[in-house]
Scaffold this motif. Sequence first.
Motif, mmCIF file in Angstrom:
data_model
loop_
_atom_site.group_PDB
_atom_site.id
_atom_site.type_symbol
_atom_site.label_atom_id
_atom_site.label_comp_id
_atom_site.label_asym_id
_atom_site.label_seq_id
_atom_site.Cartn_x
_atom_site.Cartn_y
_atom_site.Cartn_z
ATOM 1 N N GLN A 159 -9.989 -1.874 2.408
ATOM 2 C CA GLN A 159 -8.531 -2.188 2.539
ATOM 3 C C GLN A 159 -8.113 -3.338 1.645
ATOM 4 O OE1 GLN A 159 -6.504 0.431 3.122
ATOM 5 N NE2 GLN A 159 -6.271 0.480 5.260
ATOM 6 N N ALA A 160 -9.306 -4.460 1.851
ATOM 7 C CA ALA A 160 -9.085 -5.892 1.486
ATOM 8 C C ALA A 160 -8.787 -5.621 -0.012
ATOM 9 C CB ALA A 160 -10.251 -6.871 1.756
ATOM 10 N N VAL A 161 -9.725 -4.819 -0.720
ATOM 11 C CA VAL A 161 -9.566 -4.659 -2.302
ATOM 12 C C VAL A 161 -8.403 -4.282 -2.554
ATOM 13 C CG1 VAL A 161 -10.750 -3.621 -4.137
ATOM 14 C CG2 VAL A 161 -12.247 -4.563 -2.445
ATOM 15 N N ARG A 162 -8.189 -3.008 -1.724
ATOM 16 C CA ARG A 162 -6.738 -2.236 -2.046
ATOM 17 C C ARG A 162 -5.437 -3.508 -2.144
ATOM 18 N NH1 ARG A 162 -5.641 2.969 -1.794
ATOM 19 N NH2 ARG A 162 -7.496 3.178 -0.575
ATOM 20 N N THR A 163 -5.503 -4.060 -1.091
ATOM 21 C CA THR A 163 -4.649 -5.281 -1.105
ATOM 22 C C THR A 163 -4.618 -6.301 -2.129
ATOM 23 O OG1 THR A 163 -4.923 -5.045 1.480
ATOM 24 C CG2 THR A 163 -3.331 -7.031 0.506
ATOM 25 N N GLY A 164 -5.703 -6.625 -2.410
ATOM 26 C CA GLY A 164 -5.902 -7.561 -3.481
ATOM 27 C C GLY A 164 -5.407 -7.016 -4.749
ATOM 28 N N LEU A 165 -5.618 -5.780 -5.192
ATOM 29 C CA LEU A 165 -5.116 -5.098 -6.154
ATOM 30 C C LEU A 165 -3.705 -5.092 -6.330
ATOM 31 C CD1 LEU A 165 -7.685 -2.195 -6.600
ATOM 32 C CD2 LEU A 165 -7.461 -4.077 -8.146
ATOM 33 N N GLY A 166 -3.267 -4.949 -4.994
ATOM 34 C CA GLY A 166 -1.518 -4.706 -4.835
ATOM 35 C C GLY A 166 -0.855 -6.166 -5.137
ATOM 36 N N LEU A 167 -1.872 -7.075 -4.842
ATOM 37 C CA LEU A 167 -1.184 -8.469 -5.289
ATOM 38 C C LEU A 167 -1.525 -8.956 -6.517
ATOM 39 C CD1 LEU A 167 -2.132 -10.168 -1.819
ATOM 40 C CD2 LEU A 167 0.170 -9.111 -2.368
#
Length: 512
Positions: A96-104
């Motif tokens: 989830q943290a990686v997914r958020t990072g990619l979204g940012l």
Amino acid sequence: MTVIFPFIKRGGDHIEAPLDPNEPDPLLETMSLIKGETGDWEIVLGLEVHAQVISEAKLFSGAPTTFGADPNTQVSLVDAAMPGMLPVINERCVEQAVRTGLGLNAKINLRSVFDRKNYFYADLPQGYQISQFKDPIVGEGAVEIDLEGGGTKTIGVERLHLEQDAGKSLHDQHPSQTYVDLNRSGVALMEIVSRPDMRNADEAAAYLTKLRSIVRYLGTCDGNMDEGSMRCDVNVSVRKPGDPLGTRCEIKNVNSIRFVKQAIEYEARRQVEVIEGGGKIVQETRQFEPAKGETRSSRSKEDAHDYRYFPDPDLLPLILTQEFVDGIKATLPELPDARKARFIKEYGLTPYDAGVLVLEKETAAFFDSVAKGRNAKEAVKLVTGDFFAMLNRRGLSIAESPITAEHLGKLLDLQADSTISGRIAKDLFVIMEETGKDPAVLVEERGLKQVTDTGAIEAAIKEIVAANPKQVEAYKAKPTMMGWFVGQVMKSTGGKANPKIVNDLLKKALDS
Ligand code: MN
């Protein structure tokens, strides 16, 4: 295994009133430059947002994370820091943290390290928080915000790191004691730190709104600030335009976008007054008090904590493979910026309309299915006009709407192919709202089809002309009387006559 803990009590004699984010908004004027006695001051803002990760279990234990459970019913031995317990990383939270990072649009660090941040507090049974200090899982990124009155601005993201949440002290359960609920202890948080790129309260609000929109699209955080799953620390400083950064104060745990704006307005003015009064800003932590609309000092730098960060010896560095990151990247949904661009291009929307429609993922999906293959301008008018007004009036979310996207689309089709007139469409909308029925079915059931049969309309006109000789005379002198005749024909056909045919035939009849 989950153990049930009794409330842990500690002494104390203060009771804090619960925050009410629904209290009426005082008239709040936001501005970029504060007019002081010594000239204009610029506000400099940076935000640290704690976003609770959507996951079934906590960051280092298998205890559940459901919101609103009874106190101390979701606490494992790890979360309660029983001796000898060891943390085990939850892969879902990492994902989830990686997914958020990619979204940012941020850099994903394939190697990150968990550190212990040491401090003592009653709601922190370990005596330290497991966080990330020097080597966070996500590095620099960017968030684009829409500015009031058009235009966009890019706000830099410095980092995103994973850390544990603490428990919750409850000050309002007993007149002289504080209780502790450890349900939140160990829940995974993403701390998202922005650069000091914002210059007024509106930009800070736009950044928070956008961040919330992105994590909701991603499904990594529910963004519900009133439930505490998104909390915001606001760093505020002021300076003369062009000067180096001033000393900042940090306002902790502000829990609504409106409070963030109020806190900034108050704090920036306070700092200007202190400096112009000959004083100095001390770097400190402050608390926002919603009831007063003020911030107050809660901890100065002199007694600030030395957290004695060091790598947690119970946890190895977190090593990710590029395949793992790429695999997550491949599953990212269309995000707000991309969707906005597509709405502008595909449907010819203005940037403003597109921005409004993409903010919530459910709204965007709803609009998409109403507009697809239809006249987009009509779809925007209907969705942002009557449809949004109906939801507001009934206090419903889009998911609770009695009118589905499919039915709303059909309503547009019925108008486009002249089955119903615009006036009937308005009535039909109200019936759809009340019955939740398919508009095509309602048109059949209630005989709402537009009358395009010239014979029937001619008959109605003949009758009206014969019955109203005075009006016919008046029309000859004043052709604007035509409107009155159109009204009569519409009335006698129950609003179902095709207006264009009525006009043509009336003109013929009256001018002959
Ligand atoms: Mn933190």
